[in-house]
Scaffold this motif. Structure first.
Motif, PDB file in Angstrom:
ATOM      1  N   ASN A 128       0.800  -1.224   0.000  1.00  0.00           N
ATOM      2  CA  ASN A 128       0.000   0.000   0.000  1.00  0.00           C
ATOM      3  C   ASN A 128       0.835   1.278   0.000  1.00  0.00           C
ATOM      4  OD1 ASN A 128      -2.402  -1.518   0.104  1.00  0.00           O
ATOM      5  ND2 ASN A 128      -2.233  -1.724   2.333  1.00  0.00           N
ATOM      6  N   ALA A 129       1.975   1.271   0.679  1.00  0.00           N
ATOM      7  CA  ALA A 129       2.768   2.489   0.813  1.00  0.00           C
ATOM      8  C   ALA A 129       3.547   2.786  -0.462  1.00  0.00           C
ATOM      9  CB  ALA A 129       3.728   2.347   1.990  1.00  0.00           C
ATOM     10  N   LEU A 130       3.517   4.037  -0.892  1.00  0.00           N
ATOM     11  CA  LEU A 130       4.311   4.495  -2.027  1.00  0.00           C
ATOM     12  C   LEU A 130       5.400   5.412  -1.504  1.00  0.00           C
ATOM     13  CD1 LEU A 130       1.494   5.320  -4.622  1.00  0.00           C
ATOM     14  CD2 LEU A 130       2.909   3.265  -4.505  1.00  0.00           C
ATOM     15  N   PHE A 131       6.590   5.322  -2.112  1.00  0.00           N
ATOM     16  CA  PHE A 131       7.734   6.085  -1.631  1.00  0.00           C
ATOM     17  C   PHE A 131       8.265   7.013  -2.712  1.00  0.00           C
ATOM     18  CE2 PHE A 131       7.794   1.931   0.532  1.00  0.00           C
ATOM     19  CZ  PHE A 131       7.667   2.360   1.838  1.00  0.00           C
ATOM     20  N   GLY A 183      11.536 -14.102 -12.650  1.00  0.00           N
ATOM     21  CA  GLY A 183      10.258 -13.904 -11.977  1.00  0.00           C
ATOM     22  C   GLY A 183       9.456 -12.736 -12.543  1.00  0.00           C
ATOM     23  N   ILE A 184       8.496 -12.284 -11.755  1.00  0.00           N
ATOM     24  CA  ILE A 184       7.613 -11.187 -12.155  1.00  0.00           C
ATOM     25  C   ILE A 184       7.693 -10.085 -11.108  1.00  0.00           C
ATOM     26  CG2 ILE A 184       5.241 -10.513 -12.703  1.00  0.00           C
ATOM     27  CD1 ILE A 184       4.693 -13.453 -13.373  1.00  0.00           C
ATOM     28  N   LEU A 185       7.959  -8.879 -11.554  1.00  0.00           N
ATOM     29  CA  LEU A 185       8.025  -7.719 -10.677  1.00  0.00           C
ATOM     30  C   LEU A 185       6.786  -6.860 -10.898  1.00  0.00           C
ATOM     31  CD1 LEU A 185       9.888  -5.990  -8.712  1.00  0.00           C
ATOM     32  CD2 LEU A 185      10.426  -4.658 -10.780  1.00  0.00           C
ATOM     33  N   THR A 186       6.108  -6.500  -9.821  1.00  0.00           N
ATOM     34  CA  THR A 186       4.986  -5.570  -9.917  1.00  0.00           C
ATOM     35  C   THR A 186       5.477  -4.185  -9.515  1.00  0.00           C
ATOM     36  OG1 THR A 186       3.369  -7.290  -9.419  1.00  0.00           O
ATOM     37  CG2 THR A 186       2.662  -5.010  -9.136  1.00  0.00           C
ATOM     38  N   LEU A 187       5.236  -3.217 -10.376  1.00  0.00           N
ATOM     39  CA  LEU A 187       5.682  -1.839 -10.157  1.00  0.00           C
ATOM     40  C   LEU A 187       4.473  -0.922 -10.118  1.00  0.00           C
ATOM     41  CD1 LEU A 187       7.856   0.472 -10.147  1.00  0.00           C
ATOM     42  CD2 LEU A 187       7.717   0.389 -12.657  1.00  0.00           C
ATOM     43  N   LYS A 188       4.363  -0.127  -9.065  1.00  0.00           N
ATOM     44  CA  LYS A 188       3.343   0.899  -8.973  1.00  0.00           C
ATOM     45  C   LYS A 188       4.012   2.267  -9.063  1.00  0.00           C
ATOM     46  CE  LYS A 188      -0.282  -1.319  -6.164  1.00  0.00           C
ATOM     47  NZ  LYS A 188      -1.072  -1.205  -4.905  1.00  0.00           N
ATOM     48  N   VAL A 189       3.561   3.082  -9.988  1.00  0.00           N
ATOM     49  CA  VAL A 189       4.046   4.451 -10.121  1.00  0.00           C
ATOM     50  C   VAL A 189       2.834   5.362 -10.129  1.00  0.00           C
ATOM     51  CG1 VAL A 189       5.387   6.076 -11.488  1.00  0.00           C
ATOM     52  CG2 VAL A 189       6.041   3.670 -11.438  1.00  0.00           C
ATOM     53  N   GLU A 190       2.665   6.115  -9.038  1.00  0.00           N
ATOM     54  CA  GLU A 190       1.468   6.927  -8.837  1.00  0.00           C
ATOM     55  C   GLU A 190       0.222   6.049  -8.994  1.00  0.00           C
ATOM     56  OE1 GLU A 190       1.247   9.646  -7.460  1.00  0.00           O
ATOM     57  OE2 GLU A 190       3.142  10.677  -7.713  1.00  0.00           O
ATOM     58  N   GLY A 191      -0.647   6.317  -9.947  1.00  0.00           N
ATOM     59  CA  GLY A 191      -1.889   5.554 -10.058  1.00  0.00           C
ATOM     60  C   GLY A 191      -1.835   4.369 -10.994  1.00  0.00           C
ATOM     61  N   GLU A 192      -0.649   4.094 -11.571  1.00  0.00           N
ATOM     62  CA  GLU A 192      -0.529   3.016 -12.549  1.00  0.00           C
ATOM     63  C   GLU A 192       0.197   1.810 -11.943  1.00  0.00           C
ATOM     64  OE1 GLU A 192      -1.785   2.950 -15.574  1.00  0.00           O
ATOM     65  OE2 GLU A 192      -2.603   4.979 -15.475  1.00  0.00           O
ATOM     66  N   THR A 193      -0.259   0.602 -12.323  1.00  0.00           N
ATOM     67  CA  THR A 193       0.379  -0.644 -11.881  1.00  0.00           C
ATOM     68  C   THR A 193       0.838  -1.433 -13.104  1.00  0.00           C
ATOM     69  OG1 THR A 193      -1.012  -0.756  -9.897  1.00  0.00           O
ATOM     70  CG2 THR A 193       0.098  -2.780 -10.575  1.00  0.00           C
ATOM     71  N   ASP A 244      11.482  10.754  -7.714  1.00  0.00           N
ATOM     72  CA  ASP A 244      10.676  11.662  -6.902  1.00  0.00           C
ATOM     73  C   ASP A 244       9.186  11.522  -7.199  1.00  0.00           C
ATOM     74  OD1 ASP A 244      10.654  12.845  -9.394  1.00  0.00           O
ATOM     75  OD2 ASP A 244      11.628  14.697  -8.767  1.00  0.00           O
ATOM     76  N   VAL A 245       8.827  10.652  -8.174  1.00  0.00           N
ATOM     77  CA  VAL A 245       7.438  10.258  -8.386  1.00  0.00           C
ATOM     78  C   VAL A 245       7.147   9.098  -7.435  1.00  0.00           C
ATOM     79  CG1 VAL A 245       5.769   9.336 -10.035  1.00  0.00           C
ATOM     80  CG2 VAL A 245       7.506  10.965 -10.799  1.00  0.00           C
ATOM     81  N   HIS A 271      14.182   2.645   2.327  1.00  0.00           N
ATOM     82  CA  HIS A 271      13.855   2.821   0.908  1.00  0.00           C
ATOM     83  C   HIS A 271      13.015   4.070   0.712  1.00  0.00           C
ATOM     84  CE1 HIS A 271      13.639   1.684  -3.224  1.00  0.00           C
ATOM     85  NE2 HIS A 271      12.345   1.728  -3.250  1.00  0.00           N
ATOM     86  N   ILE A 272      13.388   5.134   1.437  1.00  0.00           N
ATOM     87  CA  ILE A 272      12.681   6.404   1.274  1.00  0.00           C
ATOM     88  C   ILE A 272      13.609   7.543   1.604  1.00  0.00           C
ATOM     89  CG2 ILE A 272      11.675   6.135   3.606  1.00  0.00           C
ATOM     90  CD1 ILE A 272       9.392   7.923   2.629  1.00  0.00           C
ATOM     91  N   TYR A 273      13.871   8.412   0.614  1.00  0.00           N
ATOM     92  CA  TYR A 273      14.733   9.561   0.826  1.00  0.00           C
ATOM     93  C   TYR A 273      13.946  10.806   0.425  1.00  0.00           C
ATOM     94  CZ  TYR A 273      17.866   5.625  -0.070  1.00  0.00           C
ATOM     95  OH  TYR A 273      18.465   4.390  -0.070  1.00  0.00           O
ATOM     96  N   GLU A 274      12.972  11.168   1.202  1.00  0.00           N
ATOM     97  CA  GLU A 274      12.107  12.276   0.847  1.00  0.00           C
ATOM     98  C   GLU A 274      12.780  13.606   1.147  1.00  0.00           C
ATOM     99  OE1 GLU A 274       7.673  10.397   1.371  1.00  0.00           O
ATOM    100  OE2 GLU A 274       8.509  11.564   3.017  1.00  0.00           O
ATOM    101  N   ASP A 275      12.394  14.653   0.389  1.00  0.00           N
ATOM    102  CA  ASP A 275      12.881  16.002   0.683  1.00  0.00           C
ATOM    103  C   ASP A 275      12.261  16.486   1.975  1.00  0.00           C
ATOM    104  OD1 ASP A 275      14.366  16.070  -1.622  1.00  0.00           O
ATOM    105  OD2 ASP A 275      12.685  16.811  -2.825  1.00  0.00           O
TER     106      ASP A 275
END
Length: 201
Positions: free
Chosen positions: A116-119, A132-142, A156-157, A197-201
């Protein structure tokens, strides 16, 4: 470690401040009187601008006389650090002088509640799926990525990648900025967040 620390011009107190490890613990480790966790070893290697292999080597040499190692063999892979359901492997012996941070990551199967968490953090990421299979979520797209597929995006997205299958997934990732680079101004900040795995400004 003692020789590498002195070559870097750091006291035990300064190394302790850079790694969040106690001066007493570091002193015992230098004298071979205690063991150390891999995550702590990574922190020390980053702070000293070296690799884990060099840190553990008995035959250290002066930084000026040590040539850059261009080729890294697959059998030389060592654990860089671990986090949650990931194991990250060192696949380069020349991190300190480069702009790109490459690593190989094995992703173990995860529960859906972990997705659920996005970074977001500074830089860019390039991902190449080996197995294998990698699932990638970027903003609203999976996206589901299969062996040979790649993804390239600004970090930064808000995003997350995970393994939604019942088998391990193996990927190569290339990041900027390089958290091991001597020229990275955010090196200490990123080190303190390496397991998040999070380096936010």
């Amino acid at each position: 470690m003692n020789e590498l620390r002195k070559n870097a011009g750091m006291t035990l107190k300064e190394l302790g401040d850079a790694t969040n490890l106690s001066q007493g613990f570091l002193s015992k480790f230098e004298r071979g009187q205690t063991t150390i966790a891999v995550d702590s070893l990574v922190q020390i290697a980053i702070a000293l601008g070296t690799t884990i292999d060099q840190l553990l080597s008995k035959d250290t040499v002066e930084p000026e006389s040590q040539p850059a190692k261009i080729v890294h063999r697959s059998y030389e892979d060592t654990v860089l650090y671990t986090e949650n359901n990931f194991v990250h492997y060192q696949i380069s012996d020349n991190y300190a002088n480069m702009d790109i941070f490459p690593k190989k990551t094995v992703l173990f199967p995860t529960q859906k509640s972990d997705h659920n968490a996005l970074f977001a953090h500074k830089g860019q990421e390039f991902v190449y799926v080996l197995e294998g299979i990698l699932t990638l979520k970027v903003e609203g797209e999976t996206y589901d990525l299969f062996p040979g597929d790649t993804a390239h995006f600004r970090s930064d997205v808000r995003h997350i990648w995970y393994n939604n299958t019942n088998r391990n997934t193996v990927i190569l990732t290339f990041h900027t900025p390089n958290i091991f680079s001597d020229g990275n101004p955010d090196k200490k900040f990123q080190l303190s967040h390496i397991n998040e795995h999070i380096y936010e400004d």
